[in-house]
Enzyme design. Structure first.
Site, mmCIF file in Angstrom:
data_model
loop_
_atom_site.group_PDB
_atom_site.id
_atom_site.type_symbol
_atom_site.label_atom_id
_atom_site.label_comp_id
_atom_site.label_asym_id
_atom_site.label_seq_id
_atom_site.Cartn_x
_atom_site.Cartn_y
_atom_site.Cartn_z
ATOM 1 N N GLY A 23 0.820 -1.194 0.000
ATOM 2 C CA GLY A 23 0.000 0.000 0.000
ATOM 3 C C GLY A 23 0.858 1.250 0.000
ATOM 4 O O GLY A 23 1.958 1.248 0.549
ATOM 5 N N SER A 24 0.365 2.332 -0.611
ATOM 6 C CA SER A 24 1.064 3.615 -0.529
ATOM 7 C C SER A 24 0.822 4.234 0.849
ATOM 8 O O SER A 24 -0.014 3.771 1.613
ATOM 9 C CB SER A 24 0.573 4.557 -1.630
ATOM 10 O OG SER A 24 0.987 4.083 -2.889
ATOM 11 N N HIS A 38 3.565 4.815 2.914
ATOM 12 C CA HIS A 38 4.733 4.451 3.724
ATOM 13 C C HIS A 38 6.023 5.004 3.118
ATOM 14 O O HIS A 38 7.112 4.531 3.440
ATOM 15 C CB HIS A 38 4.844 2.930 3.837
ATOM 16 C CG HIS A 38 3.603 2.265 4.307
ATOM 17 N ND1 HIS A 38 3.033 2.560 5.519
ATOM 18 C CD2 HIS A 38 2.790 1.348 3.716
ATOM 19 C CE1 HIS A 38 1.932 1.828 5.667
ATOM 20 N NE2 HIS A 38 1.758 1.094 4.586
ATOM 21 N N LYS A 78 5.687 -7.822 2.541
ATOM 22 C CA LYS A 78 5.384 -7.538 3.946
ATOM 23 C C LYS A 78 4.169 -8.369 4.356
ATOM 24 O O LYS A 78 3.235 -8.555 3.574
ATOM 25 C CB LYS A 78 5.091 -6.047 4.157
ATOM 26 C CG LYS A 78 6.256 -5.147 3.761
ATOM 27 C CD LYS A 78 6.154 -3.748 4.349
ATOM 28 C CE LYS A 78 4.929 -2.964 3.925
ATOM 29 N NZ LYS A 78 4.788 -2.776 2.471
ATOM 30 N N HIS A 85 -0.182 1.165 9.862
ATOM 31 C CA HIS A 85 -1.459 1.626 9.312
ATOM 32 C C HIS A 85 -2.364 2.154 10.414
ATOM 33 O O HIS A 85 -3.557 2.281 10.238
ATOM 34 C CB HIS A 85 -2.200 0.480 8.609
ATOM 35 C CG HIS A 85 -1.395 -0.221 7.599
ATOM 36 N ND1 HIS A 85 -0.631 -1.319 7.891
ATOM 37 C CD2 HIS A 85 -1.209 0.039 6.292
ATOM 38 C CE1 HIS A 85 -0.020 -1.711 6.785
ATOM 39 N NE2 HIS A 85 -0.341 -0.919 5.812
#
Lengths: 330, 330
Positions: free
Chosen positions: B53-54, B56, B104, B218
């Protein structure tokens, strides 16, 4: 208060101990508040010294190393370092070729670097000074007579640092630094205020849904406050304000600089809009740097700095640099 | 909402356009959501592909380049990329030597990379996968069965990337990656929640003066919530928790990682405390990296990752790397 600190009084000393542990390539004097490249003084090389209040990291200590600064003098948070630090830094980096002080235009910095230059002169160190005053937002501000020094400091330190590394004499290094400052303009926008450790609460009140245009790097008031704008609208306003003042005739270096708390995802998205405006105005972005470089603690926001370059300045930008925050080339 | 964006729907595409403009050394396919090193595929070299996911950043796109990742697949914010992206990335970087997927441990990432590996296999691309699951805070979490993958991702990508760059075969590169994950542990602390563009408000409620120990990247809940602690106390808790699980027998790599909105000044001060705890426990910090590398948008906080290293792994860490976010050596 949401801070990762022990007590406000030790914030700068604690950080310097942490820098020393992470960067064995630097000499860190925690008690005297000095960060010096390990191989200084370098024979025949002009020394480059800068400094200012802490809270703008990686500026300046993160820019110490081959190809950029010889030494940095961190003051307390948002407070000028003292002349004694600057004189010690000059003595630590002077090889006999002289020292250039890079001074952001804040009254305390200007006065203290001026006094340090006089003291260094008495010790037989040749010193030149260059003033960085690139912020087009306001003429005078809370801490300044004239324009504030902000993002262009990175360009001045990088390009003059490269000139010094190439063996150029003091007068030439100083001339490069002044030319870079003359060719650079910045404008910044805050989406939130920053919180200093000593105060523990935001330095000014900016309600969610509003932004401050023309902010300084200490939370100084800007030009005007507005309701929230899109990335596209902020880029139009910011880039046009800078271009209007700079009137570049050739290619530019672009710094899209986060104020500290704006995610890299947003900074890169904003960069896309900055590049769009430049292209629409017929301005060529020769090189672009995106990231948090000249920050204001945990402030959310962004500044744009443009620097008009010719082939000489572009080559100095591309020259190798080896510092904690900027590294490229050999 | 204090965001520098146009609309939530275009955040990732906007950022990729900004990456393309700032980094001509990368190939960016905005429509297909791919970031690939320009010279890929490199003859005889194993390809390294990661993604997630963006939100990070600089993970993962900021780690693409010689000595680290061959390609990155960014998903939407906090959302797994899709198998199609991963297969395209594998095809773009495979020289015939095979491809390693660095995954991940989040359920979506695991499933999609598994499917992508099967699809790549059908296209004749040899693929190995390594799972990163270094977070000792919780056994299962909102998005994970088992431990979450956090800061160790940087170590896995750097060390396996160096092994791949040296020309090692796929089995060896995969073995290095697995060994690095096995030798790494992380623990994170949040001082504030993060705000996603789609939601526009904090992902969880953390009142000022409280912090969450054992947070994920998150905003997943942690182990426990406490009143504010000092940097010293947080370092004691964090490092001891990691050491208890890792039980290192030799030197370690240290990552002091900001979650996005914590100033570098505070991160370095915290590093001083981390180094103090390590010294008190008799653990040698062979190398230390301080900065915002595996972030959670605008979350304030910090994580510590330790990786036990022998001489081989230390040499892989020191090997040259040329990416937007990590650069050293030639």
């Amino acid at each position: 208060m949401r801070m990762l600190i022990n007590v406000p009084e030790t914030v700068v000393a604690d950080a310097l101990r942490g820098v020393a542990a992470a960067h064995p390539e630097l000499k860190v004097d925690v008690a005297r508040r000095l960060v010096v490249r390990r191989d200084a003084p370098v024979a025949g090389k002009v020394g480059l010294v800068s400094g200012g209040g802490s809270g703008h990291e990686p500026l300046h200590a993160g820019f110490v190393g081959p190809g950029m600064l010889s030494a940095a003098c961190p003051g307390e948070v948002f407070t000028s370092p003292v002349p004694d630090q600057m004189v010690r830094a000059a003595a630590a980096v002077d090889s006999g070729a002289g020292v250039l002080f890079v001074v952001k235009n804040y009254t305390g910095d200007v006065l203290n670097f001026e006094m340090a230059a006089e003291l260094a002169d008495e010790e037989g160190i040749r010193v030149e000074r260059v003033l960085v005053n690139d912020d087009v937002a306001v003429r005078d501000s809370l801490y300044t007579a004239g324009r504030r020094g902000t993002g262009a400091t990175l360009f001045v330190e990088k390009l003059a640092g490269a000139a010094a590394e190439s063996g150029a004499p003091l007068e030439h290094v100083a001339a490069v630094a002044r030319r870079v400052n003359d060719c650079s303009r910045s404008f910044g926008v805050a989406l939130s205020a920053c919180t200093t450790p000593a105060k523990g609460s935001p330095t000014f009140d900016l309600p969610p849904g509003e932004l401050e245009l023309g902010i300084g790097i200490h939370g100084e008031p800007g030009r005007e406050r507005r309701g929230m704008m899109t990335s596209r609208e902020i880029a139009d306003y910011t880039v046009d304000t800078v271009l209007e003042d700079l009137q570049p005739r050739g290619p530019v270096l672009v710094l899209v600089n986060g104020m500290g708390a704006t995610p890299l995802l947003e900074l890169y998205g904003f960069n896309a809009e900055v590049q769009r405006v430049l292209a629409e105005r017929g301005v060529v972005a020769a090189r672009t740097l995106v990231g948090n470089y000249v920050t204001s603690l945990d402030m959310a926001g962004v500044s744009v700095t443009l620097c008009s370059v010719d082939e000489e300045l572009l080559a100095l930008w591309d020259a190798p640099v080896q510092t904690p925050a900027l590294r490229w080339g050999r």
